[in-house]
Design a protein around this motif. Structure first.
Motif, mmCIF file in Angstrom:
data_model
loop_
_atom_site.group_PDB
_atom_site.id
_atom_site.type_symbol
_atom_site.label_atom_id
_atom_site.label_comp_id
_atom_site.label_asym_id
_atom_site.label_seq_id
_atom_site.Cartn_x
_atom_site.Cartn_y
_atom_site.Cartn_z
ATOM 1 N N SER A 41 39.090 25.975 31.010
ATOM 2 C CA SER A 41 40.081 27.283 31.391
ATOM 3 C C SER A 41 40.728 26.556 32.797
ATOM 4 N N GLY A 42 40.007 25.666 33.570
ATOM 5 C CA GLY A 42 40.658 25.221 34.984
ATOM 6 C C GLY A 42 40.024 26.134 35.848
ATOM 7 N N LEU A 43 40.094 25.717 37.415
ATOM 8 C CA LEU A 43 39.545 26.498 38.360
ATOM 9 C C LEU A 43 39.840 27.748 38.710
ATOM 10 N N ALA A 44 41.126 28.121 38.817
ATOM 11 C CA ALA A 44 41.591 29.480 38.902
ATOM 12 C C ALA A 44 41.118 30.609 38.065
ATOM 13 N N ALA A 45 41.061 30.118 36.836
ATOM 14 C CA ALA A 45 40.596 31.066 35.597
ATOM 15 C C ALA A 45 39.178 31.158 35.739
ATOM 16 N N THR A 46 38.566 30.314 35.876
ATOM 17 C CA THR A 46 37.046 30.361 36.219
ATOM 18 C C THR A 46 36.846 31.153 37.263
ATOM 19 N N TYR A 47 37.327 30.956 38.584
ATOM 20 C CA TYR A 47 37.363 31.689 39.558
ATOM 21 C C TYR A 47 37.432 33.080 39.264
ATOM 22 N N ALA A 48 38.484 33.797 38.615
ATOM 23 C CA ALA A 48 38.915 34.880 38.064
ATOM 24 C C ALA A 48 37.834 35.402 37.518
ATOM 25 N N PHE A 49 37.267 34.914 36.663
ATOM 26 C CA PHE A 49 36.210 35.275 35.755
ATOM 27 C C PHE A 49 35.065 35.550 36.577
ATOM 28 N N ILE A 50 34.579 34.484 37.303
ATOM 29 C CA ILE A 50 33.209 35.036 38.406
ATOM 30 C C ILE A 50 33.614 36.038 39.329
ATOM 31 N N ALA A 51 34.717 36.282 39.882
ATOM 32 C CA ALA A 51 35.443 37.237 40.523
ATOM 33 C C ALA A 51 35.084 38.576 39.524
ATOM 34 N N ALA A 52 35.604 38.578 38.595
ATOM 35 C CA ALA A 52 35.363 39.812 38.071
ATOM 36 C C ALA A 52 34.107 40.334 37.670
ATOM 37 N N ARG A 53 33.134 39.243 37.131
ATOM 38 C CA ARG A 53 31.524 39.621 36.942
ATOM 39 C C ARG A 53 30.863 39.749 38.519
ATOM 40 N N SER A 54 31.450 39.406 39.498
ATOM 41 C CA SER A 54 30.842 39.533 40.826
ATOM 42 C C SER A 54 31.163 40.830 41.509
ATOM 43 N N ALA A 88 35.911 31.982 53.361
ATOM 44 C CA ALA A 88 34.554 31.670 53.383
ATOM 45 C C ALA A 88 33.775 33.089 53.840
ATOM 46 N N THR A 89 34.463 33.866 54.555
ATOM 47 C CA THR A 89 33.699 34.897 55.210
ATOM 48 C C THR A 89 34.306 36.027 54.966
ATOM 49 N N ALA A 90 35.351 36.374 54.288
ATOM 50 C CA ALA A 90 35.865 37.494 53.793
ATOM 51 C C ALA A 90 35.181 38.814 52.922
ATOM 52 N N ARG A 91 35.484 39.758 53.071
ATOM 53 C CA ARG A 91 34.706 40.647 52.498
ATOM 54 C C ARG A 91 35.310 40.878 50.801
ATOM 55 N N GLU A 92 34.081 40.927 49.871
ATOM 56 C CA GLU A 92 34.805 41.118 48.638
ATOM 57 C C GLU A 92 34.959 42.701 48.428
ATOM 58 N N PRO A 93 35.887 43.137 47.430
ATOM 59 C CA PRO A 93 36.447 42.524 46.471
ATOM 60 C C PRO A 93 37.800 41.868 46.892
ATOM 61 N N GLU A 94 38.301 42.318 48.256
ATOM 62 C CA GLU A 94 39.651 41.851 48.630
ATOM 63 C C GLU A 94 39.799 40.302 48.635
ATOM 64 N N VAL A 95 38.918 39.695 48.801
ATOM 65 C CA VAL A 95 38.840 38.286 49.080
ATOM 66 C C VAL A 95 39.266 37.613 47.747
ATOM 67 N N HIS A 96 38.959 38.093 46.833
ATOM 68 C CA HIS A 96 39.217 37.475 45.332
ATOM 69 C C HIS A 96 40.776 37.294 45.212
ATOM 70 N N ARG A 97 41.384 38.230 45.635
ATOM 71 C CA ARG A 97 42.902 38.201 45.699
ATOM 72 C C ARG A 97 43.520 36.973 46.366
ATOM 73 N N GLU A 98 42.930 36.928 47.403
ATOM 74 C CA GLU A 98 43.381 35.857 48.554
ATOM 75 C C GLU A 98 42.998 34.485 48.023
ATOM 76 N N MET A 99 41.821 34.496 47.545
ATOM 77 C CA MET A 99 41.333 33.138 46.977
ATOM 78 C C MET A 99 42.097 32.652 45.978
ATOM 79 N N LEU A 100 42.492 33.524 44.694
ATOM 80 C CA LEU A 100 43.223 33.081 43.854
ATOM 81 C C LEU A 100 44.744 32.833 44.349
ATOM 82 N N ALA A 101 45.244 33.449 45.299
ATOM 83 C CA ALA A 101 46.461 32.995 45.755
ATOM 84 C C ALA A 101 46.439 31.748 46.657
ATOM 85 N N ALA A 102 45.211 31.388 47.267
ATOM 86 C CA ALA A 102 45.174 30.039 47.742
ATOM 87 C C ALA A 102 45.129 29.004 46.640
#
Length: 144
Positions: A41-54, A88-102
């Motif tokens: 799936s690639g890194l972005a899609a896998t991170y999105a999956f992990i973020a959704a589960r977390s 690395a230190t941002a709070r969830e869940p807001e950080v996930h959107r920023e991480m996917l953008a990065a």
């Protein structure tokens, strides 16, 4: 001085929560599938999956494990200078959107390198999960 694989092994060991019974089986199964998911799936899609589960409101070990994996991905990539250190230190869940953008804004070479770094981490998670979480079931093996 440590080899890269020693550091990743130590990082992965810190992520694995203690678990027993069905919980251990579920965690082992999930950690074993992360490298495959990343490859297909690639890194972005896998991170999105992990973020959704977390991001689930649940406090069960699986959600906590996904939170730890997402956090470690961000921490590791920030430490390598591939993403902004604040992620690395941002709070969830807001950080996930920023991480996917990065991840979406990375050039191809950086994205490929980031995916490789996470692949090594996931490989160690899979290895350690197989070692730490005992298999249950018949002697003929298990399909997970």
């Amino acid at each position: 001085m440590q080899r890269i694989d020693q550091g990743m092994a130590l990082t992965a060991a810190g992520i694995l929560p203690e678990a027993k019974g069905d919980n251990a089986k579920e965690l082992r199964s999930r950690f074993r599938h992360l490298p495959v998911q990343l490859h297909t799936s690639g890194l972005a899609a896998t991170y999105a999956f992990i973020a959704a589960r977390s991001s689930s409101a649940s406090t069960d070990r699986l959600s906590q494990a996904y939170r730890a994996v997402a956090q470690q991905i961000r921490t590791h990539l920030a430490g390598k200078g591939m993403i902004d250190g604040e992620l690395a230190t941002a709070r969830e869940p807001e950080v996930h959107r920023e991480m996917l953008a990065a991840l979406g804004e990375m050039d191809t070479a950086t994205y490929t390198r980031a995916a490789r770094e996470v692949t090594v981490l996931f490989s160690w998670l899979r290895r350690l999960a197989d070692a730490v979480y005992p298999k249950s079931g018949s002697a003929s093996g298990e399909a997970s």
